[in-house]
Design an enzyme around this catalytic site. Structure first.
Site, PDB file in Angstrom:
ATOM      1  N   LYS A  57       1.032  -1.285   0.085  1.00 35.74           N
ATOM      2  CA  LYS A  57      -0.042  -0.116  -0.066  1.00 35.74           C
ATOM      3  C   LYS A  57       0.899   1.207   0.146  1.00 35.74           C
ATOM      4  O   LYS A  57       1.729   1.625   1.006  1.00 35.74           O
ATOM      5  CB  LYS A  57      -0.774  -0.002   1.216  1.00 35.74           C
ATOM      6  CG  LYS A  57      -1.748   1.229   1.183  1.00 35.74           C
ATOM      7  CD  LYS A  57      -2.993   0.914   2.203  1.00 35.74           C
ATOM      8  CE  LYS A  57      -4.075   1.679   2.219  1.00 35.74           C
ATOM      9  NZ  LYS A  57      -3.566   3.114   2.661  1.00 35.74           N
ATOM     10  N   CYS A 105      34.931  16.701  28.008  1.00 38.47           N
ATOM     11  CA  CYS A 105      36.312  16.978  28.406  1.00 38.47           C
ATOM     12  C   CYS A 105      36.499  18.386  28.816  1.00 38.47           C
ATOM     13  O   CYS A 105      37.419  18.709  29.504  1.00 38.47           O
ATOM     14  CB  CYS A 105      37.026  16.886  27.191  1.00 38.47           C
ATOM     15  SG  CYS A 105      37.444  18.055  26.188  1.00 38.47           S
TER      16      CYS A 105
HETATM   17  S1  IVH Z   1      -6.831  -0.328  -4.202  1.00 40.04           S
HETATM   18  C1  IVH Z   1     -11.503   0.439  -4.375  1.00 40.04           C
HETATM   19  N1  IVH Z   1      -4.084  -0.760  -4.002  1.00 40.04           N
HETATM   20  O1  IVH Z   1      -4.852   3.402  -0.631  1.00 40.04           O
HETATM   21  C2  IVH Z   1     -10.059  -0.096  -3.991  1.00 40.04           C
HETATM   22  N2  IVH Z   1      -5.201   1.238  -3.101  1.00 40.04           N
HETATM   23  O2  IVH Z   1      -7.376   3.399   1.484  1.00 40.04           O
HETATM   24  C3  IVH Z   1      -9.152   1.225  -4.453  1.00 40.04           C
HETATM   25  N3  IVH Z   1      -3.389   2.762  -2.059  1.00 40.04           N
HETATM   26  O3  IVH Z   1      -7.210   5.691  -1.980  1.00 40.04           O
HETATM   27  C4  IVH Z   1      -7.744   1.033  -3.760  1.00 40.04           C
HETATM   28  N4  IVH Z   1      -1.669   1.636  -2.409  1.00 40.04           N
HETATM   29  O4  IVH Z   1      -5.033   5.942  -2.659  1.00 40.04           O
HETATM   30  C5  IVH Z   1      -5.251   0.037  -3.617  1.00 40.04           C
HETATM   31  N5  IVH Z   1      -1.882  -1.280  -3.995  1.00 40.04           N
HETATM   32  C6  IVH Z   1      -3.129  -0.412  -3.495  1.00 40.04           C
HETATM   33  C7  IVH Z   1      -2.781   0.748  -2.996  1.00 40.04           C
HETATM   34  C8  IVH Z   1      -4.040   1.735  -2.905  1.00 40.04           C
HETATM   35  C9  IVH Z   1      -2.215   2.737  -2.101  1.00 40.04           C
HETATM   36  C10 IVH Z   1      -4.232   4.058  -1.678  1.00 40.04           C
HETATM   37  C11 IVH Z   1      -5.152   4.391  -2.512  1.00 40.04           C
HETATM   38  C12 IVH Z   1      -6.623   4.513  -1.808  1.00 40.04           C
HETATM   39  C13 IVH Z   1      -6.382   3.953  -0.561  1.00 40.04           C
HETATM   40  C14 IVH Z   1      -7.292   3.117   0.091  1.00 40.04           C
END
Ligand code: IVH
Length: 679
Positions: free
Chosen positions: A116, A422
């Site tokens: 993430k 020192c």
């Molecule tokens: S999936 C409907 N995958 O996290 C699902 N989100 O709390 C859409 N984010 O707004 C999100 N890495 O900005 C997804 N590998 C990832 C992600 C990711 C960062 C962020 C994204 C989203 C937030 C969700």
């Protein structure tokens, strides 16, 4: 009219540049040198300048950054940009997996696990393969139109590569900035801010608190040229609206995205079942500090798109995905004290002593404050509540103070006037941010550094006295200062690690040999701040011996070539420390010796005197004569005054000779001058 070949060449250049952009920014596998790339770009720019009708919206020249906007227009997302449900531990993860297995009626679910990324989410709309709009997430339904900015990002294709994309497709992902680029950006902003502050312009808050803010802030610049200058990357994590199917699974969707020219996060992985999900978290936790980008969790998504369809959404998040949050890289805590920590080279670093707090899974109780300017800039005081951040494996930093929580009696921090280790004087070298302890030869904190420098090749040149050995000598208290080296005994050395009979004898011989040294080497070996080899040699020539150098005032020191007031001050203060003087006495007592340096005798006929040269000399040019005077410590002036020592008058001397006679200044003919040089 554009001829067909020019139009063809422009198209070819666009294709080539795009190809190399993709190799460089997406695949990390450049094929050509930067200069070659620049050449292609220049050629295309030239063609487009001559034939503006050849410019296409997806031309790589169109990334450079358009005119500033006055505001961002709104973007309504056809399909809302939802967020994710969070879990914080294994129990939460197990519960998520159990729920899904039940709903889907299966034994095991296949997920795609992704980091993430901690940045700013973005929706890219492609029509017939062409980027037509880029919007931020906003409230999920309406975001801001940041197309002009996003066009400058090299990891966003202006035209999708390959084929097989639907006529309309939205690519969603995260805009991030590398940790290293974030640090660099902040460093530059700090410097720029300091310049503005120095000019009394209000620079405001110059640095970004974390990479996420830096990415979001860079994306929301009204001037796209600023965005273009920021090293932003885009990593897709899924699709929004689409006019046709792309793949049957999420994993394949990601593969399609790579084919279309996007860069995917390398850490993505297909995992089957709860155990594999747990393993992935473990791996991400151990890799986290080394990852180039900051992550705040991992995301698990059901791979099979038909299963996703069946699971559907709640009002705010999909049921088919979950974010496992990792411990935050930021925390608040309280400053218990600020310690002046003395480093190996004598630099004194203020270090905040913190109430221990977990930051990103690591307990933190210290944060560096770098130097006094930094303490002032952040205005950190003992008792303050502060925000602590840990970026990767670097030392934790205080990013901000919470002003509302400051105790009423908290005072600004002061650098101690004497070394906490020192007791020697602490001095700030002008033009340097650092404060230093001046007890270089004596201060226990500087022992290892001082010994290594003393023994180094260009100083006393004691072969075999390396890091490991010096550290042992200091650790076992065998050596407290550089003079103790000459008192080391064979049997003591033999007790040390990696010291056999042979190496011990070799070392003792090298130490003995180093006793016969030269004055420039010795001066350099003392490790006086600001005094390198060249200055050491100048000082030796000027003073001839150590004793007069040790007694010299700052004023006398500035008379030495290349020694300005800053260096003079450092030298005078160094010799002003009684402990340093003691060590030097000890060096002499143990037998370190050096021949006095031949120097222009102060009472010679030339040293310290000013000469005026006039007329033509038979045996040398005036420049040569001047050089010889200076070599002997004299000065050459072009005009005669009462202070002139002697006037050297050659053939056909004119007005200067007359003036000298009028002022009663001694006049030498060439023979007398040569005799003087010979003396
Ligand atoms: S999936 C409907 N995958 O996290 C699902 N989100 O709390 C859409 N984010 O707004 C999100 N890495 O900005 C997804 N590998 C990832 C992600 C990711 C960062 C962020 C994204 C989203 C937030 C969700």
């Amino acid at each position: 009219m554009v001829d067909a070949t020019t139009a063809q060449r422009a198209a070819e250049l666009r294709r080539l540049i795009d190809y190399h952009n993709h190799r460089y920014y997406v695949l990390d596998q450049p094929e050509i040198a930067d200069a070659e790339y620049d050449r292609l770009m220049r050629e295309l720019l030239e063609i487009e300048r001559a034939h503006p009708e050849l410019v296409t919206p997806d031309s790589p020249t169109q990334r450079v950054g358009a005119q500033p906007l006055s505001a961002f227009g709104p973007v309504r997302h056809g399909i809302a940009m939802l967020s994710l449900d969070n879990v914080f531990d294994e129990a939460g993860l197990a519960e998520f997996d159990r729920r899904l297995r039940e709903r889907l009626g299966v034994e095991e679910v296949v997920y795609v696990a992704e980091p993430k990324l901690d940045g700013s989410s973005l929706n890219l709309r492609y029509e017939n393969g062409l980027l037509v709009q880029a919007g931020t997430r906003g409230d999920g339904v309406t975001g801001e139109d940041v197309t002009a900015n996003v066009r400058t990002m090299q990891t966003v294709p202006l035209r999708l590569r390959g084929s097989g994309w639907p006529a309309l497709v939205e690519v969603r992902g995260e805009v991030v900035i590398r940790k290293a680029d974030f640090e660099e950006l902040n460093r530059r902003r700090l410097e720029a801010g300091e310049r503005l502050n120095a000019q009394r312009l209000n620079a405001g808050e110059p640095t970004f608190a974390n990479p996420r803010n830096a990415a979001a802030g860079s994306l929301r610049q009204l001037d796209p040229r600023i965005t273009a200058s920021r090293p932003l990357s885009f990593f897709p994590y899924g699709l929004g609206a689409q006019s046709g199917a792309v793949a049957a699974t999420h994993w394949e969707t990601l593969e399609r995205l790579a084919e279309w020219g996007f860069r995917l996060s390398e850490q993505r992985q297909r995992v089957r079942g709860l155990e594999a999900m747990r393993g992935y978290v473990e791996r991400m936790l151990t890799q986290r500090d080394e990852l180039p980008f900051e992550i705040d969790g991992v995301v698990y998504k059901v791979d099979d798109l038909a299963a996703r369809e069946a699971l559907g959404f709640t009002s705010r998040a999909p049921r088919w995905a979950v974010a496992y949050k990792l411990p935050a890289m930021e925390a608040t805590t309280r400053v218990r004290g600020i310690i002046a920590s003395v480093g190996r080279t004598g630099v004194i670093t203020p270090v905040a002593d913190l109430e221990p707090v977990a930051v990103g899974g690591v307990i933190v109780s210290r944060a560096t404050l770098h130097n006094l300017d930094e303490v002032r800039r952040k205005d950190v005081r003992v008792g303050d509540t502060v925000l602590v951040r840990r970026a990767g494996d670097v030392i934790p930093e205080i990013t901000a103070v919470v002003p509302e929580k400051r105790p009423a009696d908290a005072l600004p921090w002061e650098m101690p006037a004497s070394c906490p280790v020192c007791g020697a004087e602490v001095m700030r070298v002008e033009g340097e941010a650092a404060h230093r302890c001046l007890g270089g030869l004596y201060c226990p904190a500087q022992r290892v550094g001082a010994l290594l420098h003393f023994a180094s090749r260009k100083a006393m040149d004691i072969e075999g006295l390396g890091d490991k050995l010096v550290e042992q000598l200091v650790e076992y208290d065998l050596v407290k200062n550089v003079a103790d080296l000459y008192r080391l005994e064979r049997k003591e050395l033999l007790t040390l690690e990696r010291m056999g009979e042979k190496s011990t004898d070799k070392l003792l011989a090298a130490i003995e040999r180093s006793k016969d040294t030269t004055l420039p080497r010795l001066i350099y070996a003392l490790g006086i701040s600001q005094v390198g080899q060249v200055t050491a040699a100048q000082l030796a020539r000027h003073f001839g011996d150590l004793a007069p150098l040790m007694e010299a005032s700052e004023e006398e020191l500035t008379a030495v070539p290349d020694v300005g007031p800053v260096v003079a001050r450092a030298i005078a203060h160094f010799f002003g420390q009684p402990h340093n003087r003691e060590v030097i006495e000890q060096l002499q007592a143990v037998g370190v010796r050096w021949p006095p340096v031949e120097r222009p005798a102060v009472d010679s006929a030339i040293a310290g005197k000013t000469f005026v040269l006039t007329g033509t000399l038979a045996s040398m040019t005036r420049d040569e004569a001047g050089a010889r005077i200076e070599a002997l410590g004299g000065k050459v002036s072009s005009s005669v005054s009462k202070k002139t020592g002697d006037v050297v008058a050659g053939e056909a001397a004119g007005s200067k000779l007359e003036r000298a006679q009028a002022l009663g200044v001694t006049v030498l003919d060439e023979a007398a001058f040569l005799a003087l040089l010979e003396q």
